[in-house]
Design an enzyme around this catalytic site. Structure first.
Site, PDB file in Angstrom:
ATOM      1  CE1 TYR A  32       0.187   1.933   4.290  1.00 19.69           C
ATOM      2  CE2 TYR A  32       1.099  -0.279   4.410  1.00 19.69           C
ATOM      3  CZ  TYR A  32       0.941   0.990   4.946  1.00 19.69           C
ATOM      4  OH  TYR A  32       1.550   1.295   6.129  1.00 19.69           O
ATOM      5  NE  ARG A  51       6.922   4.305   0.215  1.00 25.06           N
ATOM      6  CZ  ARG A  51       6.655   5.060   1.276  1.00 25.06           C
ATOM      7  NH1 ARG A  51       7.610   5.311   2.169  1.00 25.06           N
ATOM      8  NH2 ARG A  51       5.454   5.582   1.451  1.00 25.06           N
ATOM      9  CE  LYS A 145       3.217   3.153   3.079  1.00 26.41           C
ATOM     10  NZ  LYS A 145       3.714   3.392   4.459  1.00 26.41           N
ATOM     11  CD  GLU A 177      10.389   1.785  10.150  1.00 25.23           C
ATOM     12  OE1 GLU A 177      10.564   2.700   9.320  1.00 25.23           O
ATOM     13  OE2 GLU A 177      10.023   0.640   9.826  1.00 25.23           O
TER      14      GLU A 177
END
Length: 283
Positions: A32, A51, A145, A177
């Protein structure tokens, strides 16, 4: 009622239906992107597309559609001025549940929707975020992702229950992160430190523009992991993401960062970033 994009059609959210045998539902076999919308314009769409195509390639999902056109169609049809577009592509529906997918090409499932949200005038930018640290127990390919977000969701709930706004995840006492953001600190010497890009972190789109804004301000940048102890001792801390843009952090695990208020460098970076995306949107 919102219009949703689903496999080539714009339909109402009540009419948007996906097969129960879709591998996105069964296995989180999907990727996504979340794209910011400011002034009715998609922000950093080209980088998001790059990406997205990388994520699809890493999972060998065969899909390549007019992503910009899909998102712009949603923005227009829903009259979205400021907020987000969520775009998801799964491997598609299969005849039966099986860990292995058929060797023949499966038609991927593509859907997208909009969300209204105040990105620029976010009250959190005035007070700053409160962060807690938690062990990073996600799978080893955080650079893709995917929709495997259960652990991130659990950590967001833990943060809320601890009276914080979100969590930073750690491996061997080193920050990787945030649950849905890249994490950064600024040392007392004025150096911006951010985890290097590898399999442990997502290559943030906002992070790219952040580095450009930081460079324009003359900041020195180090791409490396930093420890929780370094974060406690930092002059400033902040996160970057498409949903929060650049957002200051004022406490970590109860340790006050700096004077406990959003840092001046972070505020300048946020203003610079917003100014740049507004300029781009207007051009």
């Amino acid at each position: 009622m919102r219009l949703i994009y689903l496999n080539g059609n714009y339909v109402t959210e009540n009419d948007a239906k996906v097969s129960v045998f879709d591998r996105g539902l069964l296995f989180s076999d999907a990727v996504y992107e979340v794209i910011s919308v400011i002034g009715g314009c998609l922000i950093d769409m080209e980088r998001h597309e790059q990406r997205l195509m990388r994520s699809l390639g890493e999972l060998s999902i065969n899909a390549d559609e007019g992503w910009s056109a899909i998102c712009l169609g949603l923005v227009s049809r829903n009259a979205l001025d400021e907020g987000l577009v969520y775009l998801q592509i799964s491997r598609g529906a299969v005849p039966e549940r099986d860990y292995r997918w058929p060797s023949a090409d499966i038609k991927s499932t593509v859907f997208a929707f909009t969300q209204e949200r105040a990105l620029i005038d976010n009250p959190m930018a005035e007070r700053g975020m409160r962060i807690v640290t938690r062990p990073d127990m996600r799978w080893g390919r955080c650079d893709i992702k995917t929709t495997q977000l259960l652990y991130a969701s659990l950590m967001k709930m833990e943060a809320r229950d601890a009276g914080a706004d979100d969590a930073w995840m750690t491996r061997d006492a080193m920050v990787t992160e945030g649950t849905s953001q890249n994490a950064h600190i600024i040392t007392k010497d004025g150096v911006l430190i951010s985890h290097q890009l590898d399999h442990r972190v997502l290559p943030g789109v906002t992070r790219i523009e952040l580095f450009e804004r930081a460079g324009a301000q003359g900041l020195s940048i180090q791409e490396r992991a930093f420890s929780v102890a370094e974060a406690y001792d930092a002059a400033e801390a902040f996160v970057s993401s498409s949903t929060l843009l650049i957002m200051p952090v004022v406490s970590i695990d109860g340790h006050m960062i700096g004077d406990g208020k959003p840092g001046g460098i972070t505020e300048q970076l946020r203003r610079s970033y917003i100014s740049e995306v507004q300029r781009t949107a207007a051009s």
